[in-house]
Structures are given as C-alpha cells and as structure tokens.
Enzyme design. Sequence first.
Site, PDB file in Angstrom:
ATOM      1  N   ARG A  34      62.819  52.471  12.798  1.00  0.00           N
ATOM      2  CA  ARG A  34      62.127  53.294  13.767  1.00  0.00           C
ATOM      3  C   ARG A  34      63.168  54.051  14.329  1.00  0.00           C
ATOM      4  O   ARG A  34      64.376  53.970  14.270  1.00  0.00           O
ATOM      5  CB  ARG A  34      61.450  52.315  14.793  1.00  0.00           C
ATOM      6  N   TYR A  55      49.053  49.426   6.956  1.00  0.00           N
ATOM      7  CA  TYR A  55      49.263  49.026   8.027  1.00  0.00           C
ATOM      8  C   TYR A  55      47.929  49.540   8.991  1.00  0.00           C
ATOM      9  O   TYR A  55      47.480  48.647   9.976  1.00  0.00           O
ATOM     10  CB  TYR A  55      50.416  49.581   9.010  1.00  0.00           C
TER      11      TYR A  55
HETATM   12  N1  UDP Z   1      61.982  59.698  12.723  1.00  0.00           N
HETATM   13  C1  UDP Z   1      63.074  60.256  12.633  1.00  0.00           C
HETATM   14  N2  UDP Z   1      64.269  59.913  12.113  1.00  0.00           N
HETATM   15  C2  UDP Z   1      64.451  58.546  12.069  1.00  0.00           C
HETATM   16  C3  UDP Z   1      63.200  57.594  11.966  1.00  0.00           C
HETATM   17  C4  UDP Z   1      62.068  58.342  12.475  1.00  0.00           C
HETATM   18  O1  UDP Z   1      62.965  61.672  12.736  1.00  0.00           O
HETATM   19  O2  UDP Z   1      65.399  58.369  11.639  1.00  0.00           O
HETATM   20  C5  UDP Z   1      60.621  60.290  13.201  1.00  0.00           C
HETATM   21  C6  UDP Z   1      59.625  59.905  12.224  1.00  0.00           C
HETATM   22  O3  UDP Z   1      59.514  60.630  10.974  1.00  0.00           O
HETATM   23  C7  UDP Z   1      58.371  59.897  13.200  1.00  0.00           C
HETATM   24  C8  UDP Z   1      59.020  59.670  14.497  1.00  0.00           C
HETATM   25  O4  UDP Z   1      60.331  59.741  14.342  1.00  0.00           O
HETATM   26  O5  UDP Z   1      57.833  61.437  13.270  1.00  0.00           O
HETATM   27  C9  UDP Z   1      58.758  58.068  15.076  1.00  0.00           C
HETATM   28  O6  UDP Z   1      59.086  57.110  13.883  1.00  0.00           O
HETATM   29  P1  UDP Z   1      59.074  55.818  13.873  1.00  0.00           P
HETATM   30  O7  UDP Z   1      59.402  55.122  12.681  1.00  0.00           O
HETATM   31  O8  UDP Z   1      59.650  55.113  15.236  1.00  0.00           O
HETATM   32  O9  UDP Z   1      57.418  55.243  14.246  1.00  0.00           O
HETATM   33  P2  UDP Z   1      56.109  55.929  14.017  1.00  0.00           P
HETATM   34  O10 UDP Z   1      55.831  56.651  15.541  1.00  0.00           O
HETATM   35  O11 UDP Z   1      55.902  56.934  13.064  1.00  0.00           O
HETATM   36  O12 UDP Z   1      55.192  54.856  14.015  1.00  0.00           O
END
Ligand code: UDP
Length: 311
Positions: free
Chosen positions: A186, A145
């Site tokens: 997410r 990505y």
């Molecule tokens: N995250 C989490 N629990 C979940 C999904 C995501 O703690 O069930 C964390 C993930 O590790 C990251 C943040 O939340 O640090 C945001 O993750 P997301 O997948 O929304 O998108 P990113 O900002 O990483 O692209």
Amino acid sequence: MRTLITGGAGFIGSHLCERFLNEGHEVIAVDNLITGDLANLDILRTNPRFRFIGHDISNPLKVKDKLDNVLHFASPASPVDYLEHPIPTLKVGALGTHNTLGLAKAHDARYLVASTSEVYGDPLEHPQKETYWGNVNPIGIRGCYDEAKRFAESIVMAYHRAHGVNTHIVRIFNTYGPAMRLNDGRVLPNFMYQALMGQPLTVYGDGKQTRSFQYVSDLVEGVWRLLHTDYHEPVNIGNPAEITIQEFAEEILKLSGSASKIEYRPLPQDDPKVRQPDITRAKQLLGWEPKVGRDEGLRRTLDFFKKKLGK
Ligand code: UDP
C-alpha cells in the site's frame, strides 16, 4: 462478553482484539496468517482472556463457548495482496462471510462485517455516500476484492432479512497506523519504507489521484459504536481529509526529513481516481467523527516503522 474476530492477526484485526480486551471481553482471534502476522498479537497472547485459533474461515468453524459478537475482518486487503491471492480473497469474502454469519446465527450473536470503500469502485459520485451503488469492473484485477465485498454485503443483508441476525456493515476507507505490514504494497508503507531507506518514492500515474486516510484508532472507535447500534445498512467510516498521492509523497518526505526523490511508475489498472467518504451517516447515527489528523497519525506510524527498521 465473548467476541470472535476473524483476521485477528491482521493490521486492523489486531487493533480490534486489543480494544475488545480492554473493554473486558474474552476475545477469540481467528486467522490463517496468509497476510496476518502473529507478531501483532505478541502482547495480547499473554492475556488469559485471549485465545488464537489458526484456521481459514473460508472453511466452516464450530465454537463451543457461547459467542456474543462475531466480527469478520479476515481478507487480503491491499491491492498487491489480493492480486497475489485472488481466489483466497474471493473465498474469504464469500464463503468466509457465509461461515461467520452461520456462527453468529447459531450463537444468536451480534455480527459485523468489514466492507470497504472499494464497493464504490472508481466512483462517479464524489464524495461517496452510502446510497451510491458504485462503479466496479467485475472482471478487472481488483474485481476479486471489490466483488467479494459486494457479495459479502449482500449475504449479510440476506441473513438479516431472512434470519433476523443482528448484522452491521462498516465500509472502511483507507486506514493506516502501527501494525501495518511494511511490504503490503500500500501507498503508506511503501512511501515510509522508501523514505527511511533513502530509496525513491514510487508515485503511480501522475499522482493526481486522491485518497482520504484515517488513523486506525478512529476506525476502531467507529466499529465499536456501530456494533452497539441496531442499524443494519452500511456505514462509511473514514477521514474525509482528502489529499493527492503526489502531496502525500511530499508530506512523508518532509515528515521523515528524507532526501529521497519521487519517481513515477505506471498507474495500475482500475485504480480509483478519487476517494473521499461522506460521513454524515456516521456522525448522525454514532456521534462519531475522526479525531486523529494526518500530522499526528503519520508521526506515530513513522515511529513504528522506524523501530521496525532499526532507524
Ligand atoms: N500508490 C502509489 N505508489 C505506491 C503505492 C500506491 O502511487 O507505491 C497509489 C495507488 O496507485 C493508489 C493510491 O496510491 O492510487 C493508494 O493505493 P493503495 O495501494 O494504498 O490502496 P487503494 O487506495 O488503491 O486501495
């Protein structure tokens, strides 16, 4: 005005289709539906100024009717989605950007590409300004990505410099709101789903990593304004209100009145430790800043998920 929006059936794409229709444009949404959902377009499809083309924009597309604007928003965009579809992600960021630039050039249309805060990778500069070149692992699991979007920015600038296409690059920070997919993996859909279903909220790592969440209507306003400038370098659009993921989980538990517990899971590889946009450029160039705070935005989004789940 006629505007083509790739990824038009996606979360952000469908909000953009709605905005451009409301502005009086004819809108052509293009989507191959690998992560998009036609249900996001149900209301819009009754509008005679709206048209949907089922097409993978990684393959060239010809459009007969004159286009005034081309917006390239097609891509798997959640870490879970692009882990599942790494090659389509690379193709739509690279070939899809090339194809949409070709369309814009042929039609002498304004062009805007959806880039991302992921171009900063796991950032060593905080908050992130547009001048920061980033810290990306090209061969890591998120690389498909990040590097596709970095390539996209590069080819967009090349089309601007070599062919004079009127291009725009928006670097989108974490965005949320109605029309997100409940299972896109997410953090916000996960936490809201878990809270509403009485399941434990899954915090990855120790929850000390930060993100800065913007409500989708603020993003759409920023995109609209940027498209109508003659500014060609990237512009961050995001809400600088930064929060740890642990605090975010607690906020969602409180808002939903859920009795769910928090459980800790391993942190995925290359998960950025911090993320916060510096929006000085957007403020100066567009007179833009976010208007919807987390309180209101999260409430509206929770209402949407409640309806979806029949809660
Ligand atoms: N995250 C989490 N629990 C979940 C999904 C995501 O703690 O069930 C964390 C993930 O590790 C990251 C943040 O939340 O640090 C945001 O993750 P997301 O997948 O929304 O998108 P990113 O900002 O990483 O692209």
